[in-house]
Scaffold this active site. Structure first.
Site, PDB file in Angstrom:
ATOM      1  CD  GLU A 221      -2.273 -10.986  10.093  1.00 54.47           C
ATOM      2  OE1 GLU A 221      -2.588 -12.148  10.372  1.00 54.47           O
ATOM      3  OE2 GLU A 221      -1.841 -10.191  10.941  1.00 54.47           O
ATOM      4  CG  HIS A 224       0.295 -15.538  11.101  1.00 58.61           C
ATOM      5  ND1 HIS A 224       1.313 -16.029  11.885  1.00 58.61           N
ATOM      6  CD2 HIS A 224       0.170 -14.225  11.440  1.00 58.61           C
ATOM      7  CE1 HIS A 224       1.787 -15.055  12.663  1.00 58.61           C
ATOM      8  NE2 HIS A 224       1.108 -13.956  12.404  1.00 58.61           N
ATOM      9  CG  HIS A 230       4.288 -13.878  16.007  1.00 59.78           C
ATOM     10  ND1 HIS A 230       3.284 -13.652  16.911  1.00 59.78           N
ATOM     11  CD2 HIS A 230       3.876 -13.318  14.838  1.00 59.78           C
ATOM     12  CE1 HIS A 230       2.319 -12.980  16.327  1.00 59.78           C
ATOM     13  NE2 HIS A 230       2.653 -12.758  15.070  1.00 59.78           N
TER      14      HIS A 230
END
Length: 474
Positions: A221, A224, A230
Site C-alpha cells: 500500500e 501506491h 500495479h
C-alpha cells in the site's frame, strides 16, 4: 467515487487475499456474467461488451479484453473463458486496473518534499500499538532505503499519510467488504486524502504467514502512496494479488525499486526521472581494525551487541559466532545508537537528544522521548555511554567528563550528580565511549581500548583490552 474524491484527483487502490476456485470446462451463463463484471471493473479502459450477445462485433471487444487479461497474468491468450482464466478471476484481488511491468499513476504524482510525515489515528487490537508502529516504519524503510525520501511519524495534527484500521464504511466512499476480501487501500500522493492508507479491521492482522501479514500489505500500500500502480511481474511487491513470502531480511524487489526510482531518483543522487542502478549499501565498519571504536555496547537477552555508526555486531551467548546487521533492520526509526543499557527485559537506546525503550525488536509505545524526560538538563544533547549494574541496582550515564547515577524505581537522577568520571572510577580516564557489565565486571571503552574494572570490594582497573578482542579476530 465521484465528488470529493474526484476533486482531489487521486486514485484509490486496494490489495486483497487469495482464495480457492472451482475450475470448470464449460462456463455457465453465471460465470460469463461474472467474467464481464470482472473485466468491466479491472479492464474498463479497454471497453467490454456483453459476452452473451450473438453478434460477432459484440464478441470481439470482450474477447480482446479477455485476451489482455490473460496476457497480464501469463495465461494462454485465447480470448476464451477457459478453466485457468476462471480460476484467476475467482481470486479476490485489487480494485485498481492492471498494468504491465512496474507502472505509475496518470500524471506520475509524487511527494515534492524530502520528509513525508505519517500518523496512525486508529490502531488494530490484533497487534500492540508499538508493534504496528515498528512494522509500518519497517515497511516505509523499504522505500527510504532506495529513494531520497525520509518518513517521520507524528502523533498529532494532519500528516501527509493518514493511516487507520477501520471496518466497512470508514469515510472515503469505499467501504471494506469484511474478512478475506479487500485487505487495504491507499491513495496516490497529493493534497487532502492523497497518500492516505486504510486497513480493513475485519481482517486478522499478523506478522506471520497466517491471516494478513501487516508488513507485506503495508509495504504494498505504501508503494501506491509513493505513486506506484500495479506490476505484472509476479515476484514484485506491487503485483495485484496478495501472496505471503518470508519477510526476514526482505528488501524491495528489483521491479518495484526501478519503478519508484523512476519517480524519485536514487537515494544519494538527484531525483532525475528514469530508472537508476541499485544504490550501493553503506559498508559495515571493519570489526578487526586495530583502531575500532565502539559507539555503545550492551547485552540484549543473552547476546552482546556492539554498535558502530549505523551497524551492530551481535555476539551470541555461545561466544562462537558474530552476526552483523544494520540498526534500522532491527529497530526501524533508530539510525545510530550513542549509548545503551539493559535492565530486566527492557533495553534503553540513546540517539542524540532522544531515547527509546525497546523489548526485543519492538519499540515500546510513546517513544522516542527527549533526554529531559530522563532527567537531564537541556544542555545535555547526547549521552556518551550507559550501563546498568545489576548487583548494585544502579544505572550509570556518562556525558563528557561527568557521570550521573539514575534511580530506575523512581525514574529520576540521584541527588549529588553529576560527578567527575576520574574521581568516581579512578584509573579509567576522563571520558567513556561505551560501557557494559559482564559477569560482575565493568568494561569502560574509550578510543580503541577498554579498561576492565572491578566494582566488587576494592574498585580498581584489572586490565586493558583492545576493542577488537571481542570480534573473533585472528
Amino acid at each position: 467515487m465521484e465528488g470529493a474524491l474526484a476533486v482531489k484527483s487521486v486514485m484509490m487502490v486496494v490489495i486483497v487475499a487469495l482464495c480457492g476456485a472451482v475450475p470448470t470446462i464449460s462456463p455457465s451463463q453465471e460465470e460469463l456474467s461474472k467474467a464481464q463484471d470482472y473485466l468491466s471493473q479491472f479492464y474498463s479502459d479497454l471497453g467490454v461488451s456483453s459476452p452473451s450477445s450473438t453478434s460477432r462485433s459484440a464478441l470481439d471487444p470482450f474477447e480482446d479484453t479477455l485476451g489482455k487479461m490473460q496476457e497480464f497474468f501469463g495465461l494462454e491468450v485465447t480470448g476464451k473463458l477457459d478453466t485457468n482464466t476462471l480460476e484467476v478471476m475467482s481470486r479476490p484481488r485489487c480494485g485498481f486496473t492492471d498494468v504491465l511491468r512496474y507502472g505509475h499513476f496518470d500524471g506520475r504524482p509524487k511527494w515534492d518534499k524530502s520528509v513525508v510525515t505519517y500518523r496512525v489515528t486508529d490502531y488494530t487490537p490484533d497487534l500492540s500499538q508499538s508493534v504496528v508502529d515498528a512494522t509500518l516504519a519497517k515497511a516505509l524503510k523499504l522505500y527510504s532505503d532506495v529513494i531520497p525520501l525520509d518518513f517521520k511519524q507524528i502523533d498529532s495534527d494532519t500528516a501527509d499519510i493518514m493511516i487507520k484500521f477501520k471496518a466497512k464504511e470508514h469515510g472515503d466512499f469505499a467501504p471494506f467488504d469484511g474478512e478475506d476480501g479487500v485487505l487495504a487501500h491507499a491513495f496516490s500522493p497529493g493534497e487532502g486524502i492523497g497518500g492516505d492508507t486504510h486497513f480493513d479491521e475485519d481482517e486478522n492482522w499478523t506478522l506471520t504467514s497466517t491471516g494478513a501479514n501487516l508488513f507485506l500489505v503495508a509495504a504494498h500500500e505504501f508503494g501506491h502512496a509513493m505513486g506506484l500502480a500495479h506490476s505484472q511481474v509476479q515476484t514484485a511487491l506491487m503485483y495485484p494479488t496478495y501472496v505471503y513470502v518470508n519477510t526476514e531480511g526482505y528488501t524491495l524487489p528489483d521491479d518495484d525499486r526501478q519503478g519508484v526510482q523512476a519517480i524519485y531518483g536514487v537515494r544519494g543522487t538527484s531525483a532525475l526521472p528514469g530508472p537508476r542502478p541499485a544504490p550501493t549499501s553503506e559498508p559495515s565498519p571493519d570489526a578487526c581494525s586495530p583502531g575500532l571504536v565502539f559507539d555503545a555496547v550492551t547485552f540484549i537477552g543473552r547476546n552482546l551487541y556492539f554498535f558502530k555508526d549505523r551497524h551492530y555486531w551481535k555476539r551470541s551467548s555461545r561466544w562462537d559466532r558474530i552476526v552483523t546487521g544494520t540498526i534500522q533492520s532491527v529497530w526501524p526509526g533508530i539510525n545510530k545508537v550513542d549509548a545503551a543499557y539493559e535492565k530486566g527485559n527492557t533495553v534503553v537506546l540513546f540517539e542524540g537528544d532522544h531515547y527509546w525503550k525497546v523489548r526485543g525488536k519492538t519499540v515500546l509505545p510513546g517513544y522516542p522521548k527527549p533526554l529531559t524526560d530522563f532527567g537531564f538538563s537541556r544542555s545535555v544533547t547526547k549521552v556518551d555511554a550507559a550501563v546498568h549494574v545489576p548487583f548494585k541496582s544502579k544505572t550509570l550515564l556518562f556525558v563528557g567528563s561527568r557521570y550521573w547515577r539514575y534511580n530506575e524505581e523512581r525514574g529520576r537522577m540521584y541527588i549529588g550528580y553529576p560527578k567527575s568520571i576520574n574521581r568516581g572510577f579512578p584509573g579509567i580516564g576522563y571520558r567513556v565511549d561505551a560501557a557494559f557489565e559482564n559477569r560482575g565486571y565493568l568494561y569502560f571503552s574509550y578510543g580503541s581500548q577498554q579498561k576492565v574494572y572491578s566494582s566488587r570490594g576494592r574498585e580498581r582497573v584489572l586490565g586493558i583490552l583492545s576493542n577488537n578482542r571481542w570480534m573473533n579476530c585472528d
